[in-house]
Design an enzyme around this catalytic site. Structure first.
Site, PDB file in Angstrom:
ATOM      1  N   ASP A 342       0.803  -1.112   0.052  1.00  0.00           N
ATOM      2  CA  ASP A 342      -0.222   0.039  -0.042  1.00  0.00           C
ATOM      3  C   ASP A 342       1.024   1.278  -0.085  1.00  0.00           C
ATOM      4  OD1 ASP A 342      -2.463  -0.999  -0.426  1.00  0.00           O
ATOM      5  OD2 ASP A 342      -3.448   0.051   1.257  1.00  0.00           O
ATOM      6  N   THR A 343       0.830   1.977  -1.177  1.00  0.00           N
ATOM      7  CA  THR A 343       1.373   3.274  -1.482  1.00  0.00           C
ATOM      8  C   THR A 343       0.321   4.176  -1.932  1.00  0.00           C
ATOM      9  OG1 THR A 343       3.334   2.362  -1.266  1.00  0.00           O
ATOM     10  CG2 THR A 343       3.571   4.206  -2.600  1.00  0.00           C
ATOM     11  N   THR A 344       0.613   5.393  -2.268  1.00  0.00           N
ATOM     12  CA  THR A 344      -0.238   6.130  -3.096  1.00  0.00           C
ATOM     13  C   THR A 344       0.904   7.140  -3.793  1.00  0.00           C
ATOM     14  OG1 THR A 344      -1.949   7.559  -3.275  1.00  0.00           O
ATOM     15  CG2 THR A 344      -0.769   8.054  -1.184  1.00  0.00           C
ATOM     16  N   SER A 361       4.103   6.432   1.401  1.00  0.00           N
ATOM     17  CA  SER A 361       3.767   5.162   1.796  1.00  0.00           C
ATOM     18  C   SER A 361       4.125   5.092   3.428  1.00  0.00           C
ATOM     19  CB  SER A 361       4.645   4.160   1.034  1.00  0.00           C
ATOM     20  OG  SER A 361       4.217   2.698   1.498  1.00  0.00           O
ATOM     21  N   ARG A 524      -7.941   2.042  -9.362  1.00  0.00           N
ATOM     22  CA  ARG A 524      -8.362   2.499  -7.755  1.00  0.00           C
ATOM     23  C   ARG A 524      -8.944   3.879  -7.945  1.00  0.00           C
ATOM     24  NH1 ARG A 524      -2.952   1.938  -3.900  1.00  0.00           N
ATOM     25  NH2 ARG A 524      -2.409  -0.071  -4.378  1.00  0.00           N
TER      26      ARG A 524
END
Length: 531
Positions: A342-344, A361, A524
């Site tokens: 999970d990172t953005t 992240s 996403r």
């Protein structure tokens, strides 16, 4: 540029563009642009908003990396804002606890957070708006709430009820996980207000940092106030290579950005335009295996060892690696994979031609699953990416930064800015980035079509004693002859759902008219907004 068929249109604008992992964050960034802020102001607004609306991916308890291009400087700069291992985190400590590896969650998985130092350093050097304005939307989203969306609801549900901090701050306030319910994070709102008011000193040297460390030590963690005293954010020269007519920039170590450049250097030696689609995918997959082998063997904090990056991104090294690729067979290679998914990612551009590529992240979904007391700070679990084998490049040492999957790119053509992009996705990051760059640079696709094109993902096999083969997963959308061609070459192919890998954002600038063209991934909640 070829405008292809895509589920979403290409977003266009002359004055600016923001593409991020959530539409509310993109909106926060665009509002700052419309008020006269620059690309850095917009990136900070979007970044802070993402810490609230995608809390499972990032936050003040995590890290960030950024590439910044300011037109007046005429150069790309890299910012590494990732934190090191605490001073008490040693190989001997974990072995004395009877552990063969660092836990993947809990207080012992927490490294020093670097994101706050990254935000304040970006603002110090290039910000033009006051931080209270930049953070206004993020604080409002945290204080007043935002609508719970399907992916976040699913992520909370997947955690289960065995993590009391997640229960207290997410599950119980919501009551049920029905999308559309308002999720407020008032503790986080107060923390963001304190960061805005007191800056990095308030976080790392002040009462906020003390409360954070006290809460973590109470949970049995190693992070102390002493660990927070050093400077976390560091400006560095980016890595660079050429690919056909383009110049590409990536993050230097401890980022795995060199993997993208090495893969491109390897595939550059092939006439991809003359190859069948199955052969193109095969060539890219084999290049990926070789580059990841180099990552395992070399990537570490340059302050503690030489990762030999100059060699690894050289054309000479690529030529040697290319000689190991068979066009007809896929040899098996045993490589370690990384934990964390999970990172953005976000990118911004403004009317002056400035651009930012930023990725942040807390590592795994909800990081360590520990929220530091009443601070609302969801802490990272980045420490677990170290290995406890002192002979390895990425071996744990106090004060050492762990190897990071986080990376993003910028592209220039004939000395002019062309594109910026990136994606979350752990080991899928470099693989997805190379595939999107191939679509942009070789196939001349528009950014939205390049993002929406079906992707492949290769994951390493495990050691032979476990008898698990390498796996090559293809999203739905590849032609049957591609699947068959890869199987004939020995790949263990699995077809998966259409939107499985990554969540990319891309901004391209039209060379003739200067129009910004943005794309965002339907995989996403990301959206591009331009004006």
């Amino acid at each position: 540029m070829i405008f292809g068929k895509a589920n979403r249109p290409v977003v266009m604008g002359r004055n600016g563009m923001v593409s991020s992992g959530h539409y509310l964050a993109s909106l926060a960034g665009v509002k700052v642009l419309q008020e006269g802020g620059n690309a850095v102001d917009a990136a900070l607004a979007a970044s802070l908003a993402l810490t609230v609306v995608t809390p499972e991916t990032s936050g003040p308890g995590g890290d960030l990396f950024a590439l910044v291009f300011m037109k007046k400087n005429g150069k790309v700069e890299a910012l590494n804002a990732s934190g090191p291992a605490p001073r008490r985190a040693t190989v001997e400590f974990f072995r004395d606890q009877g552990m063969k590896k660092i836990p993947t969650d809990g207080a012992l998985s927490i490294a020093v957070p670097g994101a706050v130092d990254g935000w304040t350093e970006l603002h110090r050097k290039y910000g033009t708006f006051d931080l209270d304005r930049i953070a206004a939307d993020a604080i409002a989203y945290a204080r007043d709430g935002f609508p719970l969306y399907h992916r976040l609801a699913r992520r909370i549900a997947e955690i289960g009820n065995s993590y009391p901090w997640i229960d207290r701050c997410y599950r119980k306030p919501l009551g049920d996980l029905r999308p559309g319910k308002m999720l407020a994070q008032k503790d986080l709102a107060r923390t963001l207000e304190e960061i805005v008011k007191k800056g990095r000193e308030g976080f790392y040297q002040g009462e906020l940092g003390a409360r954070m460390c006290q809460a973590i030590e109470k949970e049995g963690g190693l992070l102390s106030q002493e660990d927070l005293q050093g400077k976390q954010a560091e400006w560095l020269d980016p890595l660079a290579t050429t690919y056909r007519d383009y110049q590409l920039f990536e993050q230097p170590p401890v980022s795995q950005g060199f993997v993208v450049l090495e893969m491109l250097n390897i595939i550059e030696g092939y006439a991809l335009e003359k190859m069948a689609p199955a052969e193109v995918v095969h060539t890219m997959v084999e290049a990926k295996k070789l580059a990841f082998e180099d990552r395992v063997n070399h990537l570490e904090d340059p302050r503690f060892g030489d990762p030999h990056i100059g060699l690894l991104i050289s054309k000479e090294h690529a030529q040697k690696r290319r000689g190991l690729i068979s066009t007809s067979r896929a040899p098996r290679r045993h490589l370690a994979g990384a934990f964390g998914s999970d990172t953005t990612y976000l990118c911004t551009a403004d009317r002056e031609g400035n651009a930012v590529s930023l990725i942040q992240s807390i590592f795994a979904p909800f990081g360590s699953r520990i929220i530091a007391g009443d601070t609302g700070l969801l802490m990272n679990n980045r420490l677990c990416s170290f290995v406890l084998d002192s002979s390895k490049a990425n071996a744990l040492k106090p004060g050492k930064r762990p190897a990071h999957t986080l990376n993003s790119y910028m592209v220039f053509r004939n000395g002019e800015f062309f594109a910026v992009g990136g994606t979350p996705g752990n080991d899928d990051q470099p693989q997805s980035n190379v595939q999107i760059l191939y679509s942009l640079l070789d196939l001349d696709m528009d950014p939205q079509a390049a993002i929406e094109a079906p992707r492949w993902s290769h994951m390493p096999g495990t050691p032979p004693r476990l008898e698990l083969p390498e796996g090559l997963s293809l999203e739905e959308g590849f032609a049957p002859e591609v699947v068959a061609g890869l199987q004939q070459r020995g790949h263990k192919v699995k077809v998966v759902g259409r939107w499985s890998f990554g969540a990319a954002q891309v901004i391209v600038r039209d060379a003739v008219d200067g129009t910004w063209m943005g794309g965002a991934d339907p995989r996403r909640e990301g959206y591009a907004i331009g004006w």
